[in-house]
Design a protein around this motif. Structure first.
Motif, PDB file in Angstrom:
ATOM      1  N   LEU A  98      -0.554  22.391  -7.553  1.00 48.21           N
ATOM      2  CA  LEU A  98      -1.151  21.125  -7.809  1.00 48.21           C
ATOM      3  C   LEU A  98      -0.228  20.233  -8.162  1.00 48.21           C
ATOM      4  CD1 LEU A  98      -4.620  21.915  -9.476  1.00 48.21           C
ATOM      5  CD2 LEU A  98      -4.231  21.262  -7.004  1.00 48.21           C
ATOM      6  N   GLY A  99       0.920  20.600  -8.740  1.00 48.84           N
ATOM      7  CA  GLY A  99       1.795  19.576  -9.152  1.00 48.84           C
ATOM      8  C   GLY A  99       2.634  18.912  -8.038  1.00 48.84           C
ATOM      9  N   TYR A 100       2.531  19.457  -6.580  1.00 49.94           N
ATOM     10  CA  TYR A 100       3.034  18.938  -5.500  1.00 49.94           C
ATOM     11  C   TYR A 100       2.070  18.052  -4.734  1.00 49.94           C
ATOM     12  CZ  TYR A 100       6.796  22.122  -6.983  1.00 49.94           C
ATOM     13  OH  TYR A 100       7.926  22.637  -7.635  1.00 49.94           O
ATOM     14  N   VAL A 101       0.701  18.114  -4.857  1.00 48.13           N
ATOM     15  CA  VAL A 101      -0.191  17.466  -4.227  1.00 48.13           C
ATOM     16  C   VAL A 101      -0.068  16.036  -4.289  1.00 48.13           C
ATOM     17  CG1 VAL A 101      -2.761  17.260  -3.826  1.00 48.13           C
ATOM     18  CG2 VAL A 101      -1.911  19.724  -4.214  1.00 48.13           C
ATOM     19  N   ASP A 102       0.389  15.652  -5.662  1.00 41.06           N
ATOM     20  CA  ASP A 102       0.311  14.287  -5.883  1.00 41.06           C
ATOM     21  C   ASP A 102       1.189  13.499  -4.915  1.00 41.06           C
ATOM     22  OD1 ASP A 102       2.199  15.636  -7.338  1.00 41.06           O
ATOM     23  OD2 ASP A 102       2.811  13.812  -8.386  1.00 41.06           O
ATOM     24  N   GLU A 103       2.535  14.458  -4.602  1.00 44.18           N
ATOM     25  CA  GLU A 103       3.444  13.921  -3.740  1.00 44.18           C
ATOM     26  C   GLU A 103       3.026  13.605  -2.272  1.00 44.18           C
ATOM     27  OE1 GLU A 103       6.204  16.766  -4.516  1.00 44.18           O
ATOM     28  OE2 GLU A 103       7.172  15.901  -6.371  1.00 44.18           O
ATOM     29  N   CYS A 104       1.882  14.593  -1.950  1.00 44.59           N
ATOM     30  CA  CYS A 104       1.218  14.389  -0.644  1.00 44.59           C
ATOM     31  C   CYS A 104       0.452  13.041  -0.523  1.00 44.59           C
ATOM     32  CB  CYS A 104       0.541  15.611  -0.248  1.00 44.59           C
ATOM     33  SG  CYS A 104       1.342  17.184  -0.032  1.00 44.59           S
ATOM     34  N   CYS A 105       0.039  12.812  -1.796  1.00 51.33           N
ATOM     35  CA  CYS A 105      -1.124  11.806  -1.750  1.00 51.33           C
ATOM     36  C   CYS A 105      -0.404  10.371  -1.783  1.00 51.33           C
ATOM     37  CB  CYS A 105      -1.946  11.842  -2.922  1.00 51.33           C
ATOM     38  SG  CYS A 105      -3.274  13.296  -2.892  1.00 51.33           S
ATOM     39  N   LEU A 106       0.712  10.356  -2.302  1.00 53.61           N
ATOM     40  CA  LEU A 106       1.523   9.555  -2.404  1.00 53.61           C
ATOM     41  C   LEU A 106       2.139   9.054  -1.142  1.00 53.61           C
ATOM     42  CD1 LEU A 106       3.337  10.082  -5.743  1.00 53.61           C
ATOM     43  CD2 LEU A 106       1.854   7.983  -5.235  1.00 53.61           C
ATOM     44  N   GLY A 107       2.502  10.202  -0.409  1.00 51.72           N
ATOM     45  CA  GLY A 107       3.065   9.900   0.975  1.00 51.72           C
ATOM     46  C   GLY A 107       1.975   9.266   2.016  1.00 51.72           C
ATOM     47  N   TYR A 108       0.841   9.504   1.607  1.00 50.41           N
ATOM     48  CA  TYR A 108      -0.125   8.755   2.451  1.00 50.41           C
ATOM     49  C   TYR A 108      -0.017   7.115   2.163  1.00 50.41           C
ATOM     50  CZ  TYR A 108      -4.743   7.957   4.539  1.00 50.41           C
ATOM     51  OH  TYR A 108      -5.711   7.558   5.396  1.00 50.41           O
ATOM     52  N   THR A 109       0.249   6.691   0.949  1.00 47.83           N
ATOM     53  CA  THR A 109       0.465   5.309   0.699  1.00 47.83           C
ATOM     54  C   THR A 109       1.599   4.632   1.506  1.00 47.83           C
ATOM     55  OG1 THR A 109       2.210   5.614  -1.215  1.00 47.83           O
ATOM     56  CG2 THR A 109      -0.056   5.704  -1.923  1.00 47.83           C
ATOM     57  N   PHE A 110       2.482   5.428   1.981  1.00 48.55           N
ATOM     58  CA  PHE A 110       3.788   5.034   2.739  1.00 48.55           C
ATOM     59  C   PHE A 110       3.055   5.079   4.339  1.00 48.55           C
ATOM     60  CE2 PHE A 110       6.196   6.284  -0.578  1.00 48.55           C
ATOM     61  CZ  PHE A 110       6.897   5.135  -0.834  1.00 48.55           C
ATOM     62  N   TYR A 111       2.139   5.797   4.459  1.00 51.62           N
ATOM     63  CA  TYR A 111       1.630   6.074   5.963  1.00 51.62           C
ATOM     64  C   TYR A 111       0.724   4.654   5.949  1.00 51.62           C
ATOM     65  CZ  TYR A 111      -1.331   7.999   9.789  1.00 51.62           C
ATOM     66  OH  TYR A 111      -2.016   8.201  10.983  1.00 51.62           O
ATOM     67  N   LYS A 112      -0.049   4.313   5.302  1.00 59.65           N
ATOM     68  CA  LYS A 112      -1.349   3.621   5.350  1.00 59.65           C
ATOM     69  C   LYS A 112      -0.565   2.109   4.750  1.00 59.65           C
ATOM     70  CE  LYS A 112      -4.645   5.318   7.528  1.00 59.65           C
ATOM     71  NZ  LYS A 112      -5.316   4.614   8.690  1.00 59.65           N
ATOM     72  N   LYS A 113       0.375   1.608   5.518  1.00 58.64           N
ATOM     73  CA  LYS A 113       1.004   0.381   5.264  1.00 58.64           C
ATOM     74  C   LYS A 113       0.070  -0.914   4.990  1.00 58.64           C
ATOM     75  CE  LYS A 113       5.225   2.184   7.460  1.00 58.64           C
ATOM     76  NZ  LYS A 113       5.828   1.985   8.469  1.00 58.64           N
ATOM     77  N   GLU A 114      -0.808  -0.899   5.768  1.00 57.61           N
ATOM     78  CA  GLU A 114      -1.749  -2.069   5.801  1.00 57.61           C
ATOM     79  C   GLU A 114      -2.691  -2.401   4.543  1.00 57.61           C
ATOM     80  OE1 GLU A 114      -4.066   1.338   7.759  1.00 57.61           O
ATOM     81  OE2 GLU A 114      -1.838   0.471   7.752  1.00 57.61           O
ATOM     82  N   GLN A 115      -2.829  -1.190   3.817  1.00 64.39           N
ATOM     83  CA  GLN A 115      -3.431  -1.131   2.547  1.00 64.39           C
ATOM     84  C   GLN A 115      -2.651  -1.093   1.334  1.00 64.39           C
ATOM     85  OE1 GLN A 115      -7.071   1.973   4.339  1.00 64.39           O
ATOM     86  NE2 GLN A 115      -5.630   2.612   2.374  1.00 64.39           N
ATOM     87  N   GLY A 116      -3.513  -1.593   0.514  1.00 62.73           N
ATOM     88  CA  GLY A 116      -2.778  -1.810  -1.038  1.00 62.73           C
ATOM     89  C   GLY A 116      -2.408  -0.345  -1.395  1.00 62.73           C
ATOM     90  N   ALA A 117      -1.501  -0.284  -2.433  1.00 65.56           N
ATOM     91  CA  ALA A 117      -0.799   0.889  -2.806  1.00 65.56           C
ATOM     92  C   ALA A 117      -2.048   1.681  -3.739  1.00 65.56           C
ATOM     93  CB  ALA A 117       0.281   0.812  -3.659  1.00 65.56           C
ATOM     94  N   PHE A 118      -2.937   1.230  -4.327  1.00 64.82           N
ATOM     95  CA  PHE A 118      -4.204   1.901  -5.089  1.00 64.82           C
ATOM     96  C   PHE A 118      -4.988   2.434  -4.038  1.00 64.82           C
ATOM     97  CE2 PHE A 118      -2.098  -0.466  -8.762  1.00 64.82           C
ATOM     98  CZ  PHE A 118      -2.169   0.530  -9.770  1.00 64.82           C
ATOM     99  N   GLU A 119      -5.471   1.373  -3.216  1.00 67.23           N
ATOM    100  CA  GLU A 119      -6.216   1.997  -2.111  1.00 67.23           C
ATOM    101  C   GLU A 119      -5.880   3.064  -1.292  1.00 67.23           C
ATOM    102  OE1 GLU A 119      -8.894  -0.335   1.387  1.00 67.23           O
ATOM    103  OE2 GLU A 119      -7.369  -1.227   0.619  1.00 67.23           O
ATOM    104  N   SER A 120      -4.548   3.121  -0.981  1.00 63.63           N
ATOM    105  CA  SER A 120      -4.073   4.209  -0.002  1.00 63.63           C
ATOM    106  C   SER A 120      -3.829   5.361  -0.922  1.00 63.63           C
ATOM    107  CB  SER A 120      -2.770   4.067   0.429  1.00 63.63           C
ATOM    108  OG  SER A 120      -2.601   2.759   1.319  1.00 63.63           O
TER     109      SER A 120
END
Length: 343
Positions: free
Chosen positions: A158-180
């Motif tokens: 689980l310590g590495y799952v957060d990095e995956c979720c944070l990767g999604y913030t770079f994928y969804k550039k059109e959304q805000g960072a918190f929303e992504s």
């Protein structure tokens, strides 16, 4: 690109992590030498006291370096890996690209730190909630001891799952960072079983590797310290620090990239179940906090947009254009200031 290709081609980030790790260990060893030297003057009790002081000091050094520099390297690496997984290419000048994307997305390291902590806490609370509802580990056959061991590996993964979720913030550039980030956690919740299956297998391999690496490192350093009649406890500590540097620089990156390739490919095909947001808010207070920040972020963005539109609308009512030459005139003007034609 597969995980191995991405790992090999993003080696500059691994080397940056190696440098940070070596700086952390170097400063920790200097502090250890100073404190143990002071403790030696006061006898065995002094050595014990200064050793515990060193543990606290080494923790502070690690936190400072990882918080102010390590997080930026980690975020940049995540940005580049996301680009590689989604588009199949490594950006040119990847370090500069990562730095640029982190600055665009989070502005400051503190913003990234806040989101990272909220995502990490959310994922862990949600996972505990899923396990309480039962069937969390039904893909692993066996009795209680086996289940507890599996949960141990899941906890580390689980310590590495957060990095995956944070990767999604770079994928969804059109959304805000918190929303992504919020959407990223929901995607994990929808696909947690599939993601953790591969993660647990990876973690078992990594832990075995770390155990062997620690024993071999301690064997070499311990024999040297033994020949010099130095403390084998210090030898063991140095061996652990060396292995930690290797893990931080290379092994953690390997795990992260393996999990991100699975996660991002899953995220691309996942239709988010919007009824999960309320359920996850009930399971995790930290997710609720993240979700509320995402809503506030969205409201703020819309307010700014509406303000911009209103300002431009107001400007439009204060000007009018000549029908003959197209020149802009003030609203009160009767004759065009450019051609003299009546407006």
């Amino acid at each position: 690109m597969n995980a191995k290709q991405i790992y090999n081609q993003t080696m500059p980030f691994n080397m940056a992590k190696l440098v940070l790790g070596l700086i952390t260990v170097g400063l920790s060893l200097i502090l250890l030498a100073i404190l143990e030297g002071i403790g030696w003057l006061f006898g065995s009790s002094g050595i014990v006291v200064t050793f515990f002081l060193w543990l606290a000091g080494a923790g502070a050094i690690r936190f400072f370096i990882m918080h102010y520099m390590g997080y930026l390297v980690k975020a940049g690496h995540i940005a580049v890996v996301t680009e590689a997984v989604i588009k199949g290419v490594i950006p040119e000048n990847q370090v500069e690209y990562g730095k640029q994307k982190v600055t665009e997305r989070f502005v400051t390291s503190n913003a990234f730190f806040v989101i990272d902590n909220l995502v990490t806490a959310s994922v862990r609370q949600i996972q505990r909630g899923i396990e309480k509802m039962g069937g969390a580990l039904d893909f692993i056959p066996g009795i209680g001891v086996i289940t507890n061991l599996a949960q141990f590996f899941v906890s580390i993964s689980l310590g590495y799952v957060d990095e995956c979720c944070l990767g999604y913030t770079f994928y969804k550039k059109e959304q805000g960072a918190f929303e992504s980030a919020t959407d990223g956690v929901v995607i994990y919740a929808q696909n947690w079983k599939e993601l953790l299956k591969s993660a647990v297998i990876t973690m078992i391999k990594v832990l075995v590797t770390l155990l062997v690496l620690t024993l071999l490192t301690f064997l070499v350093i311990g024999m040297l310290f033994k020949a010099l009649h130095w403390s084998t406890l210090i030898a063991f500590l140095i061996a652990c620090l060396i292995v930690w540097v290797i893990k931080f620089a290379f092994i953690d990156s390997y795990i992260m990239i393996n999990m991100m390739t699975t996660y991002m490919s899953t995220a691309e095909t996942t239709e988010i179940s919007y009824d999960l947001y309320d359920k996850l808010c009930g399971l995790s207070g930290k997710f609720k906090e993240l979700f509320n920040k995402a809503k506030n972020e969205s409201v703020g963005s819309r307010s700014s947009e509406n303000s911009f539109v209103a300002q431009n609308s107001q400007k439009d009512t204060n000007t009018k254009f000549c029908g003959k030459c197209g020149a802009k005139n003030s609203f009160e003007t009767k004759f065009c200031t450019a051609c003299g034609d009546k407006i």
